[in-house]
Design an enzyme around this catalytic site. Structure first.
Site, PDB file in Angstrom:
ATOM      1  CD  GLU A 193      -2.963  -1.194   2.309  1.00 21.56           C
ATOM      2  OE1 GLU A 193      -3.096  -0.082   3.027  1.00 21.56           O
ATOM      3  OE2 GLU A 193      -3.726  -2.255   2.400  1.00 21.56           O
ATOM      4  N   GLY A 238       5.302  -0.807   2.703  1.00 17.20           N
ATOM      5  CA  GLY A 238       5.785  -1.868   1.773  1.00 17.20           C
ATOM      6  C   GLY A 238       6.441  -2.918   2.507  1.00 17.20           C
ATOM      7  CB  SER A 239       9.804  -3.374   4.222  1.00 15.33           C
ATOM      8  OG  SER A 239      10.685  -2.832   3.149  1.00 15.33           O
ATOM      9  CD  GLU A 297       7.368 -12.146  -5.662  1.00 15.88           C
ATOM     10  OE1 GLU A 297       7.599 -13.023  -4.875  1.00 15.88           O
ATOM     11  OE2 GLU A 297       6.919 -12.091  -6.805  1.00 15.88           O
ATOM     12  N   GLY A 298       9.875  -8.466  -1.570  1.00 16.39           N
ATOM     13  CA  GLY A 298      10.704  -8.150  -0.478  1.00 16.39           C
ATOM     14  C   GLY A 298      12.085  -7.714  -0.704  1.00 16.39           C
TER      15      GLY A 298
END
Ligand SMILES: Cc1cc2nc3c(=O)[nH]c(=O)nc-3n(C[C@H](O)[C@H](O)[C@H](O)COP(=O)(O)OP(=O)(O)OC[C@H]3O[C@@H](n4cnc5c(N)ncnc54)[C@H](O)[C@@H]3O)c2cc1C
Length: 393
Positions: free
Chosen positions: A127, A131-132, A366-367
């Protein structure tokens, strides 16, 4: 190049994908990058060749060939076009929630359409403000009779605007922390679902990355995945299985750039001989190849572990290691490929500058790779290693 990891059947499929990538995908890669348009022709190609079936079991219309095979296919396609490789990676990412937590009815309703590629899918976790730290999400879902009503927004969603189905995470208990998050399947034509801005970006330019909004978006209660409150755990279990796919995209970029740099170095002459015969260039090429081989060994082992049913902390750790290593290799090796080509490497006429721009995202989505390091360290600290310090002091 290493083949001993793969069975005869896997090698056969890999060779088919490799040929397809070389003959049908590679000629489109530069134009996809320049035009920045979503490559529907590549979607059609993957549909036609039944490659969208790779991440799915046979009972749902897939090939049932397992996780390692998906990684190999993403790698082969990403060697020539990372945007097209991502189509396959995201078909897996967006469908894993259903595969891991879906009921038989949910799976039967959606998976065959995803396995054929008739429908594309997406995974909507990030959002604007989270994020992380994805558990800090603000989107909410409240139950109203036989429906859930979703409100909020998601940002940076791959396949925004082209996906038919979104796996969406939202809070059913806003004060419940990680345990207050639930997962939903949201169809793109749900009332109150809207696609916002599609972001212009540095690389993977043909892939759409955009905002999606939920304005009193109504989804049937039977679209809840798992139980209420299980969403965060589902999101993480999905990432354990999808992160290697980004590793495969990174490895494909690294190997594609190495192969191109090698060919260039054979034919480009400086000081009266091919630059490949200058030891500093030869040494760079050797390091690039070595890193690709090391990354491949790790990635394929991770794929094999998934196929062997490894789960839980062991999978979390190895998939973070594979994603981290392969994507750091991607950035380093593609940058060095530009260096091998000298000034030509910096020009858009040659593919390595695109590969270098494309590689950057693999260290972020994806991280981020900082987050992968945190995950690996956390898992290491949980392990018991009873040696070395015993008897010290
Ligand atoms: C092209 C693209 C496609 C994407 N596709 C999707 C998608 O399909 N679905 C989806 O849900 N998301 C998607 N994302 C989002 C992506 O996963 C996030 O951007 C990413 O997880 C980082 O979140 P952030 O951008 O908010 O950065 P932040 O979380 O704000 O991080 C900023 C920086 O701080 C660092 N950082 C943060 N926390 C820590 C910490 N604890 N320790 C050390 N460093 C830290 C990060 O590593 C990073 O370098 C996509 C992003 C992009 C750019």
């Amino acid at each position: 190049m290493s083949t001993q990891w793969l069975s005869d059947e896997q090698q056969e499929i890999r060779d088919l994908v490799r040929t397809l990538a070389r003959e049908r995908v590679a000629p489109r890669a530069a134009d996809i990058d320049k035009g920045g348009e979503f490559p529907w022709d590549m979607v059609e190609l993957l549909r036609e060749q039944e490659l969208f079936g790779l991440p799915f079991d046979e009972e749902y219309g897939g090939t049932g060939t397992g996780a390692l095979m998906v990684l190999v296919a993403i790698e082969e396609i990403s060697k020539v076009c990372a945007t097209t490789g991502l189509l396959l990676a995201v078909q897996e990412l967006g469908s894993l929630g259903l595969k891991l937590a879906g009921t038989e009815e949910q799976k039967a309703r959606y998976l065959p359409r995803l396995a054929s590629g008739e429908w594309l899918c997406a995974y909507a976790l990030t959002e604007p403000g989270s994020g992380s730290d994805s558990a800090a999400m603000r989107s909410e879902a409240r139950r109203e009779g036989r429906e859930y009503v979703l409100n909020g927004s998601k940002r940076f969603i791959t396949n925004a605007g082209v996906a038919h189905l979104y796996t969406v995470f939202a809070k059913t208990d806003p004060d419940g922390g990680h345990g207050g998050i639930s997962a939903f399947v949201v169809e793109a034509d749900s009332p109150g679902f809207e696609v916002g801005r599609i972001e212009p970006k540095m690389g993977i330019k043909g892939s759409t990355t955009g905002e999606v909004f939920f304005n009193d978006c109504r989804v049937p209660a039977e679209n809840l995945l798992g139980e209420e409150g299980e969403g965060f755990a589902i999101a993480m279990r999905v990432l354990d299985r999808s992160r290697p796919g980004i590793g495969a995209q990174g490895l494909g970029l690294a190997q594609g750039a190495t192969d191109y740099a090698l060919e260039y170095a054979r034919s480009r002459e400086a000081f009266g001989r091919p630059i490949a015969e200058h030891q500093l260039i030869g040494g760079m090429l050797a390091d690039m190849e070595t890193k690709c081989e090391a990354a491949r060994g790790l990635l394929y082992r991770c794929g094999q572990m998934i196929d062997d049913g490894v789960d839980g902390p062991e999978l979390t750790k190895i998939s973070a290691i594979a994603k981290l290593f392969c994507t750091d290799v991607a950035m380093e090796v593609t940058t060095n490929a530009v260096q091998v080509l000298g000034g030509y490497g910096y020009m858009q006429e040659y593919p390595v500058e695109r590969m270098m721009r494309d590689a950057k995202i693999t260290q972020i989505y994806e991280g981020t790779n900082q987050i992968q390091r945190l995950v690996i360290a956390r898992e290491m600290l949980r392990e018991t290693r009873s040696f070395l310090l015993a008897g010290v002091g």
